[in-house]
Structures are given as C-alpha cells and as structure tokens.
Design a protein around this motif. Structure first.
Motif, PDB file in Angstrom:
ATOM      1  N   ILE A   1     -41.690 -39.297   8.033  1.00  0.00           N
ATOM      2  CA  ILE A   1     -41.934 -38.089   7.247  1.00  0.00           C
ATOM      3  C   ILE A   1     -42.244 -38.524   5.819  1.00  0.00           C
ATOM      4  CG2 ILE A   1     -40.946 -35.934   6.375  1.00  0.00           C
ATOM      5  CD1 ILE A   1     -39.011 -36.057   8.767  1.00  0.00           C
ATOM      6  N   ALA A   2     -43.314 -37.974   5.248  1.00  0.00           N
ATOM      7  CA  ALA A   2     -43.683 -38.291   3.866  1.00  0.00           C
ATOM      8  C   ALA A   2     -43.823 -36.999   3.084  1.00  0.00           C
ATOM      9  CB  ALA A   2     -44.993 -39.069   3.829  1.00  0.00           C
ATOM     10  N   ARG A   3     -43.040 -36.878   2.009  1.00  0.00           N
ATOM     11  CA  ARG A   3     -43.172 -35.748   1.093  1.00  0.00           C
ATOM     12  C   ARG A   3     -43.970 -36.239  -0.105  1.00  0.00           C
ATOM     13  NH1 ARG A   3     -38.389 -35.357   3.491  1.00  0.00           N
ATOM     14  NH2 ARG A   3     -37.241 -36.631   1.991  1.00  0.00           N
ATOM     15  N   VAL A   4     -45.152 -35.654  -0.297  1.00  0.00           N
ATOM     16  CA  VAL A   4     -46.115 -36.131  -1.294  1.00  0.00           C
ATOM     17  C   VAL A   4     -46.225 -35.121  -2.422  1.00  0.00           C
ATOM     18  CG1 VAL A   4     -48.528 -36.748  -1.646  1.00  0.00           C
ATOM     19  CG2 VAL A   4     -47.414 -37.331   0.503  1.00  0.00           C
ATOM     20  N   ARG A   5     -46.224 -35.625  -3.681  1.00  0.00           N
ATOM     21  CA  ARG A   5     -46.467 -34.787  -4.857  1.00  0.00           C
ATOM     22  C   ARG A   5     -47.629 -35.380  -5.629  1.00  0.00           C
ATOM     23  NH1 ARG A   5     -41.230 -35.994  -5.347  1.00  0.00           N
ATOM     24  NH2 ARG A   5     -41.467 -36.891  -7.421  1.00  0.00           N
ATOM     25  N   LEU A   6     -48.631 -34.548  -5.930  1.00  0.00           N
ATOM     26  CA  LEU A   6     -49.784 -34.963  -6.737  1.00  0.00           C
ATOM     27  C   LEU A   6     -49.669 -34.338  -8.125  1.00  0.00           C
ATOM     28  CD1 LEU A   6     -52.859 -34.420  -4.363  1.00  0.00           C
ATOM     29  CD2 LEU A   6     -51.649 -36.521  -4.797  1.00  0.00           C
ATOM     30  N   THR A   7     -49.826 -35.173  -9.137  1.00  0.00           N
ATOM     31  CA  THR A   7     -49.884 -34.666 -10.507  1.00  0.00           C
ATOM     32  C   THR A   7     -51.118 -35.257 -11.166  1.00  0.00           C
ATOM     33  OG1 THR A   7     -48.536 -36.490 -11.327  1.00  0.00           O
ATOM     34  CG2 THR A   7     -47.377 -34.485 -10.738  1.00  0.00           C
ATOM     35  N   PRO A   8     -51.776 -34.516 -12.046  1.00  0.00           N
ATOM     36  CA  PRO A   8     -52.940 -35.085 -12.733  1.00  0.00           C
ATOM     37  C   PRO A   8     -52.532 -36.358 -13.465  1.00  0.00           C
ATOM     38  CG  PRO A   8     -52.797 -32.734 -13.119  1.00  0.00           C
ATOM     39  CD  PRO A   8     -51.545 -33.128 -12.402  1.00  0.00           C
ATOM     40  N   GLY A   9     -53.335 -37.408 -13.302  1.00  0.00           N
ATOM     41  CA  GLY A   9     -52.987 -38.698 -13.909  1.00  0.00           C
ATOM     42  C   GLY A   9     -54.083 -39.717 -13.732  1.00  0.00           C
ATOM     43  N   SER A  10     -53.667 -40.976 -13.572  1.00  0.00           N
ATOM     44  CA  SER A  10     -54.630 -42.076 -13.565  1.00  0.00           C
ATOM     45  C   SER A  10     -54.847 -42.702 -12.193  1.00  0.00           C
ATOM     46  CB  SER A  10     -54.148 -43.156 -14.533  1.00  0.00           C
ATOM     47  OG  SER A  10     -52.881 -43.627 -14.122  1.00  0.00           O
TER      48      SER A  10
ATOM     49  N   LEU B   1     -53.151 -49.520   2.527  1.00  0.00           N
ATOM     50  CA  LEU B   1     -53.601 -48.909   1.281  1.00  0.00           C
ATOM     51  C   LEU B   1     -54.868 -48.088   1.502  1.00  0.00           C
ATOM     52  CD1 LEU B   1     -52.919 -51.896  -1.101  1.00  0.00           C
ATOM     53  CD2 LEU B   1     -51.794 -49.668  -1.172  1.00  0.00           C
ATOM     54  N   ARG B   2     -55.782 -48.606   2.323  1.00  0.00           N
ATOM     55  CA  ARG B   2     -57.017 -47.885   2.630  1.00  0.00           C
ATOM     56  C   ARG B   2     -56.698 -46.576   3.344  1.00  0.00           C
ATOM     57  NH1 ARG B   2     -59.482 -47.869   7.122  1.00  0.00           N
ATOM     58  NH2 ARG B   2     -58.493 -49.773   7.878  1.00  0.00           N
ATOM     59  N   ILE B   3     -55.773 -46.637   4.316  1.00  0.00           N
ATOM     60  CA  ILE B   3     -55.374 -45.430   5.048  1.00  0.00           C
ATOM     61  C   ILE B   3     -54.780 -44.400   4.084  1.00  0.00           C
ATOM     62  CG2 ILE B   3     -53.674 -44.539   6.701  1.00  0.00           C
ATOM     63  CD1 ILE B   3     -54.094 -47.171   8.286  1.00  0.00           C
ATOM     64  N   SER B   4     -53.895 -44.853   3.208  1.00  0.00           N
ATOM     65  CA  SER B   4     -53.198 -43.926   2.308  1.00  0.00           C
ATOM     66  C   SER B   4     -54.142 -43.257   1.312  1.00  0.00           C
ATOM     67  CB  SER B   4     -52.096 -44.666   1.545  1.00  0.00           C
ATOM     68  OG  SER B   4     -51.151 -45.198   2.442  1.00  0.00           O
ATOM     69  N   TYR B   5     -55.102 -44.016   0.778  1.00  0.00           N
ATOM     70  CA  TYR B   5     -56.010 -43.487  -0.239  1.00  0.00           C
ATOM     71  C   TYR B   5     -57.233 -42.772   0.351  1.00  0.00           C
ATOM     72  CZ  TYR B   5     -53.797 -45.831  -4.237  1.00  0.00           C
ATOM     73  OH  TYR B   5     -52.933 -46.218  -5.235  1.00  0.00           O
ATOM     74  N   ALA B   6     -57.402 -42.785   1.664  1.00  0.00           N
ATOM     75  CA  ALA B   6     -58.621 -42.274   2.296  1.00  0.00           C
ATOM     76  C   ALA B   6     -58.998 -40.845   1.871  1.00  0.00           C
ATOM     77  CB  ALA B   6     -58.515 -42.388   3.815  1.00  0.00           C
ATOM     78  N   PRO B   7     -58.072 -39.870   1.872  1.00  0.00           N
ATOM     79  CA  PRO B   7     -58.483 -38.512   1.480  1.00  0.00           C
ATOM     80  C   PRO B   7     -59.005 -38.445   0.046  1.00  0.00           C
ATOM     81  CG  PRO B   7     -56.313 -38.468   2.504  1.00  0.00           C
ATOM     82  CD  PRO B   7     -56.664 -39.899   2.295  1.00  0.00           C
ATOM     83  N   LEU B   8     -58.391 -39.197  -0.857  1.00  0.00           N
ATOM     84  CA  LEU B   8     -58.849 -39.199  -2.256  1.00  0.00           C
ATOM     85  C   LEU B   8     -60.211 -39.853  -2.375  1.00  0.00           C
ATOM     86  CD1 LEU B   8     -55.459 -40.234  -3.842  1.00  0.00           C
ATOM     87  CD2 LEU B   8     -56.605 -38.064  -4.215  1.00  0.00           C
ATOM     88  N   LYS B   9     -60.432 -40.911  -1.596  1.00  0.00           N
ATOM     89  CA  LYS B   9     -61.700 -41.636  -1.649  1.00  0.00           C
ATOM     90  C   LYS B   9     -62.848 -40.754  -1.154  1.00  0.00           C
ATOM     91  CE  LYS B   9     -61.474 -46.053  -1.454  1.00  0.00           C
ATOM     92  NZ  LYS B   9     -61.293 -47.441  -1.042  1.00  0.00           N
TER      93      LYS B   9
ATOM     94  N   LEU C   1     -63.096 -37.543  -1.330  1.00  0.00           N
ATOM     95  CA  LEU C   1     -63.409 -36.507  -2.328  1.00  0.00           C
ATOM     96  C   LEU C   1     -63.787 -37.081  -3.683  1.00  0.00           C
ATOM     97  CD1 LEU C   1     -60.491 -34.087  -1.438  1.00  0.00           C
ATOM     98  CD2 LEU C   1     -62.882 -33.836  -0.802  1.00  0.00           C
ATOM     99  N   GLY C   2     -63.688 -38.413  -3.834  1.00  0.00           N
ATOM    100  CA  GLY C   2     -64.020 -39.050  -5.103  1.00  0.00           C
ATOM    101  C   GLY C   2     -63.012 -38.761  -6.204  1.00  0.00           C
ATOM    102  N   LEU C   3     -61.752 -38.568  -5.832  1.00  0.00           N
ATOM    103  CA  LEU C   3     -60.707 -38.240  -6.796  1.00  0.00           C
ATOM    104  C   LEU C   3     -59.691 -39.370  -6.946  1.00  0.00           C
ATOM    105  CD1 LEU C   3     -59.993 -34.596  -5.535  1.00  0.00           C
ATOM    106  CD2 LEU C   3     -61.361 -35.258  -7.511  1.00  0.00           C
ATOM    107  N   ILE C   4     -60.100 -40.595  -6.663  1.00  0.00           N
ATOM    108  CA  ILE C   4     -59.140 -41.709  -6.567  1.00  0.00           C
ATOM    109  C   ILE C   4     -58.412 -41.990  -7.878  1.00  0.00           C
ATOM    110  CG2 ILE C   4     -60.636 -43.683  -7.037  1.00  0.00           C
ATOM    111  CD1 ILE C   4     -59.173 -44.375  -4.045  1.00  0.00           C
TER     112      ILE C   4
END
Length: 137
Positions: A22-31, A52-60, A62-65
């Motif tokens: 189970i992963a509880r994820v929080r996104l905040t505007p940042g770097s 790392l590729r799997i984890s960042y895939a949704p951001l990649k 959408l170009g929001l990495i």
C-alpha cells in the motif's frame, strides 16, 4: 499567526495498492524530488533504474517530472509491489490535480489497479494448487 496559514500549500493525495503493498502518495508543487518513508526515493528503491522508471512513469507521460515533490508512505510487500503501488498512487493524485490528465493516464493503463494477488493455500495440498505425489499402490 504563523506563515503557513497565510500561504496554503496545495496537497494532492492518492492511494495505490499492488499485491500486499500500500502506498499513500502526496504531491506538492516543488522541484521533482521523491521521498519514500522519509528516505530519498533513489536510496529507498536501491538505485534501481527499473523501479525509478516505474515510479516516475505517470509524471513522465504528462511532462510534469520537475513540477511536483512526491512524499510517499508505503508498507507491505516487496520493492516491485511498492513501486507499482507508488505509480498508481501518483497517477490517482495527478487526476485530482487536473481532470484532463485522466485521459492520458488511462490510455497508458496507469489508473488500472492490478488485482492479481497470491492465491491462498488449500488444505490437503502443499501450496495453492500443488498436490502431494499420487501413488496408485
């Protein structure tokens, strides 16, 4: 009054699950830094490019990495299940950021919960399906 109340930070959250993770994820505007259970993401995922590729895939996609900092609390399972759970959590949080993101994420399959879990062991068997050797006599 403290400074934090004057500048409300927008936090988007999402929960991801995979196998027993189970992963509880929080996104905040940042770097774009990833923090998992208080550790840097690269360190927690053992510097594995695959995790790392799997984890960042949704951001990649959408170009929001480099747009959001990601804070994750994860438990259960192994690193593979946790990485997949993080991916689902990030994808769900990004849908809250902008409903338009849902179309791109859904077409990539990032919003689908992988429901495959280990089958339970049955009595009279050695594992879920493995039976003891049959002896005719």
């Amino acid at each position: 009054m403290n400074n934090l109340s004057n500048h409300p930070t927008v936090i988007y959250s999402g929960t991801g699950r995979r196998k027993t993770s189970i992963a509880r994820v929080r996104l905040t505007p940042g770097s774009g830094k990833l923090t998992i259970n208080g550790l840097p993401g690269e360190s927690y995922l053992q510097f594995s490019p695959n995790y790392l590729r799997i984890s960042y895939a949704p951001l990649k996609i959408l170009g929001l990495i480099h747009e959001y900092d990601i804070y994750v609390n994860t438990e259960g399972g192994g690193l593979t299940g946790q990485a997949d759970a993080i991916r689902l959590g990030i994808a769900r949080a990004l849908c809250k950021v902008n409903p338009e993101n849902r179309i791109a994420l859904k077409s990539e399959g990032f919003l689908t919960r992988d429901a495959r879990v280990k089958e339970r062991k049955k009595y009279g068997l050695r594992k879920a399906r493995k039976a003891p050797q049959y002896s005719k006599r």
